[in-house]
Design a protein around this motif. Sequence first.
Motif, mmCIF file in Angstrom:
data_model
loop_
_atom_site.group_PDB
_atom_site.id
_atom_site.type_symbol
_atom_site.label_atom_id
_atom_site.label_comp_id
_atom_site.label_asym_id
_atom_site.label_seq_id
_atom_site.Cartn_x
_atom_site.Cartn_y
_atom_site.Cartn_z
ATOM 1 N N TYR B 94 131.579 52.948 50.602
ATOM 2 C CA TYR B 94 131.486 53.150 52.047
ATOM 3 C C TYR B 94 131.793 54.608 52.405
ATOM 4 C CZ TYR B 94 131.142 48.097 52.822
ATOM 5 O OH TYR B 94 130.730 46.793 52.836
ATOM 6 N N ALA B 96 131.268 57.260 50.522
ATOM 7 C CA ALA B 96 130.108 58.082 50.141
ATOM 8 C C ALA B 96 129.009 57.942 51.185
ATOM 9 C CB ALA B 96 129.596 57.669 48.761
ATOM 10 N N ARG B 97 128.787 56.703 51.605
ATOM 11 C CA ARG B 97 127.737 56.425 52.593
ATOM 12 C C ARG B 97 128.033 57.150 53.908
ATOM 13 N NH1 ARG B 97 126.546 50.151 52.834
ATOM 14 N NH2 ARG B 97 125.907 50.587 50.682
ATOM 15 N N ALA B 98 129.300 57.066 54.346
ATOM 16 C CA ALA B 98 129.685 57.692 55.616
ATOM 17 C C ALA B 98 129.548 59.210 55.535
ATOM 18 C CB ALA B 98 131.119 57.299 55.975
ATOM 19 N N ALA B 99 129.802 59.754 54.348
ATOM 20 C CA ALA B 99 129.767 61.212 54.182
ATOM 21 C C ALA B 99 128.365 61.702 53.827
ATOM 22 C CB ALA B 99 130.765 61.629 53.089
ATOM 23 N N GLY B 100 127.417 60.775 53.669
ATOM 24 C CA GLY B 100 126.059 61.186 53.290
ATOM 25 C C GLY B 100 125.962 61.653 51.848
ATOM 26 N N ARG B 101 126.928 61.264 51.020
ATOM 27 C CA ARG B 101 126.860 61.596 49.592
ATOM 28 C C ARG B 101 126.065 60.508 48.865
ATOM 29 N NH1 ARG B 101 132.491 62.154 50.140
ATOM 30 N NH2 ARG B 101 132.759 60.333 48.803
ATOM 31 N N PRO B 102 125.494 60.830 47.701
ATOM 32 C CA PRO B 102 124.688 59.838 46.964
ATOM 33 C C PRO B 102 125.503 58.594 46.609
ATOM 34 C CG PRO B 102 124.498 62.023 45.951
ATOM 35 C CD PRO B 102 125.558 62.133 46.998
ATOM 36 N N GLU B 103 124.893 57.417 46.831
ATOM 37 C CA GLU B 103 125.559 56.166 46.486
ATOM 38 C C GLU B 103 125.378 55.809 45.015
ATOM 39 O OE1 GLU B 103 124.181 53.068 49.079
ATOM 40 O OE2 GLU B 103 124.423 54.289 50.886
ATOM 41 N N GLU B 196 115.340 56.059 49.081
ATOM 42 C CA GLU B 196 116.191 57.212 49.368
ATOM 43 C C GLU B 196 117.419 57.270 48.457
ATOM 44 O OE1 GLU B 196 115.881 54.502 50.986
ATOM 45 O OE2 GLU B 196 117.555 53.995 52.317
ATOM 46 N N HIS B 197 117.670 56.211 47.697
ATOM 47 C CA HIS B 197 118.821 56.195 46.791
ATOM 48 C C HIS B 197 118.412 56.366 45.330
ATOM 49 C CE1 HIS B 197 121.344 55.128 50.089
ATOM 50 N NE2 HIS B 197 120.765 53.961 50.289
ATOM 51 N N ARG B 223 111.345 52.425 52.042
ATOM 52 C CA ARG B 223 112.673 52.825 51.608
ATOM 53 C C ARG B 223 113.382 51.702 50.841
ATOM 54 N NH1 ARG B 223 114.902 57.198 54.653
ATOM 55 N NH2 ARG B 223 116.831 56.050 55.032
#
Lengths: 255, 255
Positions: B94, B96-103, B196-197, B223
């Motif tokens: 969560y 990573a997702r919130a920070a826009g980092r790769p999941e 996108e992932h 996507r």
Amino acid sequence: MRFTSESSADGIVTRDFTLDGIPGVLWSPAAGPSRAPLVLMGHGGGNHKHSPAMSGRAALLVRGGGFHVAVIDAPGHGDRPRTAHDEQEIAALYAARAAGRPEGPIVVRYNAHLAEQAVPEHRAVLDALQRLPEIGADGPVGYFGLNMGTAIGVPLVAADPRFTAAVFGLHWPDALAGHARRITVPVQFAMQWDDEHIPREAALALFDAFASKDKTLHANAGRHKELPRFEANDAVPFFVRHLGSAIPGASPALT
Amino acid sequence: MRFTSESSADGIVTRDFTLDGIPGVLWSPAAGPSRAPLVLMGHGGGNHKHSPAMSGRAALLVRGGGFHVAVIDAPGHGDRPRTAHDEQEIAALYAARAAGRPEGPIVVRYNAHLAEQAVPEHRAVLDALQRLPEIGADGPVGYFGLNMGTAIGVPLVAADPRFTAAVFGLHWPDALAGHARRITVPVQFAMQWDDEHIPREAALALFDAFASKDKTLHANAGRHKELPRFEANDAVPFFVRHLGSAIPGASPALT
């Protein structure tokens, strides 16, 4: 358009026709609603309108979707005469094959040449088919062609707004990617993962080129001629989704 | 294996079960032959055995192939407790997702960790299911799992020779390609063309890694979460081809 013969078997009516000297076949359900969608097919290079691939796919589409299905002989194919240029290109292809040189450049060039003549022919045949009361001018129309059927079909579907959805596959992007970028209707595209003629990246590039928001790639392990027969079955639910089934009570779970 | 509830609707019998504290569901045709093939499913991350995706796919497989279909809650999912490590990894995802980092790196690592526990659990459940007279020990077995269901399923199918065919998709090759190279049974693999992932090349690399001579890639525009629902339908003819249909008189044209 003149019908030259009619026969009926296993729930399918088969009618041969000619239009301005172009011979074709129309397969239709023997029973069903008074009007149903049309799927126009294109045969492969060296093949013809009555080949087993054509009648087999037509039977799947008539039985599975209740569609009308039509195909014409491409220029230089089937019952149509070969020009000196056809003979030259076919000889060049056989020579390349015998010498182990790549077939791609010859197939791409020759098929693009045939498409120039075949695209207006297919549009004229579609005009005539849409004048039949059981097809009509405002119904959905699908296109289904692999190999040379894709070389003709991609510029055809790009040029003619009557097509609602198309199944393509097994060709190079060189002469087709530009047309594909103008296609926005749903597309299903078949490639062979281990194709000895069409490089993997080339097939993926052609699929990538379609502008369609709804597009599906089916890539199967195997060489150029090893496309699994189940891909013909897979075209049926695709067309049922996009043209609508003309079979009363058909299961929506299969769409 | 202990059945804890049984209900029946629309031709499908649904039985909840537990085995050594692992809860699962078994869907079966209400009528049909005394023995039928089994499809073991794996649910996606954050999901569970009774999610709509699981019951929807089960209904398609029971109705379309006459199969038995089973799924268990993965470790840390559904009715099973979360460990401190589960909570940590979910929080990391969560964040990573919130920070826009790769999941990807977190999903790959966490799913590989869960697979270590889930693979023996699935094998034990398969042992128990094969002791039921309506499934039996020598019948064909399919596996169907996307996302985390693929992260668990690829090592599972690589390790257990009882699997006859498998549908996978939507995962990275990092932890799975090595297992995939040991899988030789027929595989159908789904990817999203605009994921996108999961980079396109990564998805293609995982498909490429399967050693199966019979393998099919289904790539759809869209996507990560936009996998078309018709892909669930497409699993049915694949399993009918490879497990055999248990529906008397089913059309061979659909296989």
